[in-house]
Structures are given as C-alpha cells and as structure tokens.
Design a protein around this motif. Structure first.
Motif, short mmCIF file in Angstrom:
data_model
loop_
_atom_site.label_atom_id
_atom_site.label_comp_id
_atom_site.label_asym_id
_atom_site.label_seq_id
_atom_site.Cartn_x
_atom_site.Cartn_y
_atom_site.Cartn_z
N GLY A 1 0.81 -1.21 0.00
CA GLY A 1 0.00 0.00 0.00
C GLY A 1 0.84 1.25 0.00
N SER B 1 -11.38 6.24 1.25
CA SER B 1 -11.25 6.46 -0.19
C SER B 1 -9.83 6.70 -0.68
N SER B 2 -8.84 6.62 0.19
CA SER B 2 -7.46 6.79 -0.29
C SER B 2 -6.94 5.46 -0.82
N SER B 3 -5.75 5.49 -1.41
CA SER B 3 -5.13 4.26 -1.90
C SER B 3 -4.74 3.33 -0.76
N HIS C 1 -6.83 2.49 1.77
CA HIS C 1 -8.06 2.13 2.50
C HIS C 1 -8.05 0.69 2.98
N ASP D 1 -9.07 -2.11 -8.16
CA ASP D 1 -9.72 -1.62 -6.94
C ASP D 1 -10.90 -0.75 -7.38
N ALA E 1 -13.47 3.15 -8.80
CA ALA E 1 -12.27 3.97 -8.68
C ALA E 1 -12.56 5.14 -7.74
#
Length: 477
Positions: A270, A403-405, A407, A474, A477
């Motif tokens: 991540g 909602s971030s990369s 999550h 993911d 988007a």
C-alpha cells in the motif's frame, strides 16, 4: 414501529444476507472477485457479519446501508462476471441509490463503474507457495491461503517445511492449525494423511516436509515448481542467508516475514509495493509494527508534513520472551512476559524510512511488551509542518480510511468503548482510534491499534500476490 415490525425487518434482512453468501463465494472462487462493504471483506462472512458490515456505512454516510439496496447490485454483478478485482459493493450501492429510485438502471451503472474488470480473459496460473516455518504467522498464513482456495486462486499452498519429524509431530502440527487460543477454531475440516506426511485442510493437500536446511530440499519431488518460499522462521534476515532457499530445486522466490537487513527491499503493501519488480527474488514484508504505522505516517506526511516524531509501541508479548524468569540474551526479555511490562527496543521507527524515505532520520521509537497475547498499540507523537486541530485531523484520517489508496491498510474507529480484544482478527494493518486523538497547532498524538498477528499476515498475503504478478483492480475507482 411495533416489536413485530422490528423482528420482521430483521428476518427479511437476514434472508437477503443468507442469499448473498453463495453469490459472494462464487464470485470469489470462480472470478477472483473480492466483495467488500466500505472496506469490510464479505467472503466467508457469516450472515451477521454481512449485516454488521452494512451498518459500518453509517460511520461514513450518516445512515446505514439497507441490504435491500445492495442485494440487487450484487445479483446484477454476478451476471456481468467481472474478474480479478476488489469491488466495494457498499460504495456502488450508495452511489447508485443516491441518483436512482428503482433497479432499472443497475446493469448500465455497473458496466460503467466496473469497466476495467470486464472482459479480461483467462486468469493467470496459480503460484505454488511453501511456508518455511509453521509458527504463529505461518499458521495464520495457511488459514488465509486455504480460505482463498478456488479456480481463481492466485496463490496455491503446496507445502510447509518444519524441523522435527518425531512420532506424533504431524498430528500436533494439524492440531495447532485446527485450534488457536487467540484466533479461534479453524473454519473447516482438517485431516491427517500419515502415509504421505500431509495435512488436508478444506480439500487443500499440504505436504509436510521435514528438513534442517533449505538447500537440502527438492521441491520438484513433490510436484512443486517455481515456488514462492515464505520464510517465517526469522533465522535468516539478510540476502546471503535467505539465498539458501534458492538453492533448493523448485524454489523461485523468497519472502521474509520479518524486517530484512542490508539493502534488501522492505515492503509495506500500500505504501511502497510498487518497488517489487518481476526480477526481484528476495523481499522482506517488514514487521507488524512497521506495517501498522507506515500507512498512517504516509497520509500524515502527504497532507501535513512531518518534522520529527516518536513512536511508542505497547506490544503484546511474543514467543521470543520467557514465560517465567529465565536466561535470555536480550536485555530485560528474560523476565516473565506474563507477569511484567517489559521495556525493549524496536527498529520499527527506523524501518519506516525503508518504505517511506521522506521520513529518514525523523523518527525515534521504543517498545513496551505487555501481558496480552495479541493486538498492540502504537502511540505516534508528531511535530508537523502545518497546524491542525482534532476535528479536522480525524475527518482527514477517516476519509483516508475510506477512499485513499491506503483504504485496505487503514481502518478508523469512532467508538468510545474500544479495547484491544476488539481488534483480534482485523484484516487492516492499523486502526486509528479517533477518540484518543490529540491535536493542537503543529503537534499531534495518534493512537493506532493493530492485530500484530492477523492484520500483519493479511499484509504479507498482499505482498505475496504482488510477487506472484497478481494485478487486482480496486473498484469503483
């Protein structure tokens, strides 16, 4: 509403949750689709867990997501047959019903939102996996790999390697997989094949190989080829030692479930998993603490900038410590783990810089081992480049968890009743305890819980998938 109405509404929701289970399982095992609701995974979830996941939506949207809204989207999703993706059914449902009043537009809506996962063709062949060592992390990795068994499974557990081979050893290994004092019983059936020295768990045939040296093993003799060897022993921590695994016939790559020494790539999925290249043969998945704190530190660095900080880890005791006072080469670790809080060192703060170079030289750290068997707490004390306040900071971290990369790495709790045992079995790398957040001007203190066994094992599996070449969309988007 009368009590009859409450009961009827509950039963209707429970029936829909029961109807969801086979659809979720089919998508997962045949198409490689992981269904979540606002980050909560639904594969192998009970009906109650499915309903509870829908209620988590209240934390982010102000009201729970009715399962009557998500079920028709799941049913339509099955007809589209997407593949190789993690799909958040909750986000899809909330987005759809925000703009629609009936089910007429669901198919077109899903086609647009899930376009990257449609028509991808055949899934790649699975990678053989060998667990070298079968302790706490090894057995949890086995559970995670076994629950993923199916046609779309990218990682296929083929063998475990252990020392020993004494009478009764195989049965004891199986028993430890079957029963766990912290994580509960194995979800399924386990058999022992003594003649072939194997454990069969939910139909997965796991060869048990007894060996004292990695280089002595011929995996091809067991039909294992180009295997990913996951070293859970911690005996070898540098490339020279771990390279012994690559001398074994049938071994292709090695993943260390501990911090690597020297120039080895230490990966926190991540944060810096993109550094893994197709030609990398030896990788470290760093430590449980590094995985817990680095995602939170990254989102803090991205928005506020970190001048310097200190990380204090309140960590459950581990098997490295003594149960009662006895000799130990480490300072203080010889004292009883079950009776004392034990001050010790941690390299996690410095290790963060391997995954997040922007923080090199900016963090210090210590650890206190405490008499609990699992779940730990990182107290992160930061000086920031920008000022903030508690409300703004918590709102930002909540949004990052959604909602971030990151999550899948960061969870967020607003509960005022949270205690360590509540996090047992969490699949997140770390859980921000927002009720404990302190923030004033350019200074803040964050409290991040983490299941140092299971949450870390989930991160390890994500690194394994990356090493196996798995590309998972993911969505939405």
């Amino acid at each position: 509403m009368t009590h009859e109405h409450y009961l009827q509404a509950w039963q209707e929701s429970q029936e829909l949750a029961e109807a969801m289970q086979p659809l979720i399982g089919r998508l997962y095992r045949q198409q490689g689709i992981e269904i979540t609701v606002y980050g909560r995974p639904l594969q192998n979830a009970s009906t109650i867990d499915i309903l509870k996941a829908h209620r988590v939506v209240r934390r982010h949207e102000g009201q729970p997501l009715p399962i009557q809204h998500s079920f028709p989207l799941l049913r339509a999703l099955c007809e589209l047959a997407p593949s190789a993706a993690e799909i958040d059914l909750g986000k899809l449902a909330v987005g759809y019903w925000r703009d629609h009043v009936d089910e007429a537009g669901i198919a077109d809506y899903l086609k647009a939102k899930l376009a990257p996962a449609l028509g991808q063709g055949a899934l790649p062949a699975p990678t053989d996996v060998v667990l070298y060592g079968f302790g706490r992390i090894g057995r949890l990795l086995a559970r995670l790999l076994i629950e993923r068994t199916g046609a779309a499974n990218a990682l296929r557990l083929r063998a475990i390697v252990v020392r020993g081979g004494r009478e009764g050893d195989l049965e004891k290994r199986a028993s430890l997989l079957r029963r766990d004092s912290v994580h509960g019983p194995f979800n399924g059936s386990i058999e022992v094949d003594s003649e072939r020295s194997a454990i069969i768990a939910n139909g997965t045939f796991i060869q048990v190989i007894y060996a004292n040296s990695p280089a002595d093993i011929d995996y091809t003799a067991y039909g294992i080829h180009d295997a990913l060897i996951v070293d859970n022993t911690g005996v070898w921590r540098d490339e020279a030692g771990l390279s012994e695994h690559l001398k074994a016939r049938g071994a292709a790559k090695v993943l260390l479930t501990a911090p690597g020494k020297g120039e080895m790539k230490n990966v926190v999925f991540g944060v810096n998993h993109e550094v893994i290249g197709p030609d990398d043969r030896i990788i470290s998945a760093a430590s449980c603490t590094t995985n817990a704190i680095t995602p939170v530190l990254k989102v803090m660095q991205d928005k506020y900038g970190i001048v310097h900080g200190h990380v204090e880890t309140v960590h459950s005791y581990t098997n490295d410590q003594n149960l009662i006072d006895n000799y130990h080469k480490g300072e203080r670790r010889g004292r009883s783990a079950a009776l004392n809080m034990v001050m010790t060192s941690t390299g996690a703060a410095k290790a963060v810089a391997k995954a997040l170079p922007a923080l090199k030289g900016k963090l210090t750290g210590n650890a206190i081992r405490v008499p609990t068997p699992n779940v730990s707490l990182a107290i992160i004390n930061l000086s920031l480049e920008q000022s903030t306040d508690r409300e703004s900071l918590n709102a930002y971290l909540q949004q990052a968890s959604l909602s971030s990369s990151l999550h899948r790495q960061i969870d967020f709790s607003a509960s005022t009743e949270l205690v360590s045992s509540d996090m047992v079995g969490s699949r997140f790398a770390g859980i921000v305890d927002s009720q404990a957040t302190i923030a004033e001007d350019d200074h803040c203190v964050l409290y991040v819980w983490y299941d140092n066994e299971f949450g870390y094992s989930c991160q390890v599996v994500r690194v394994m998938e990356k090493m196996a070449g798995v590309v998972r969309q993911d969505l939405p988007a």
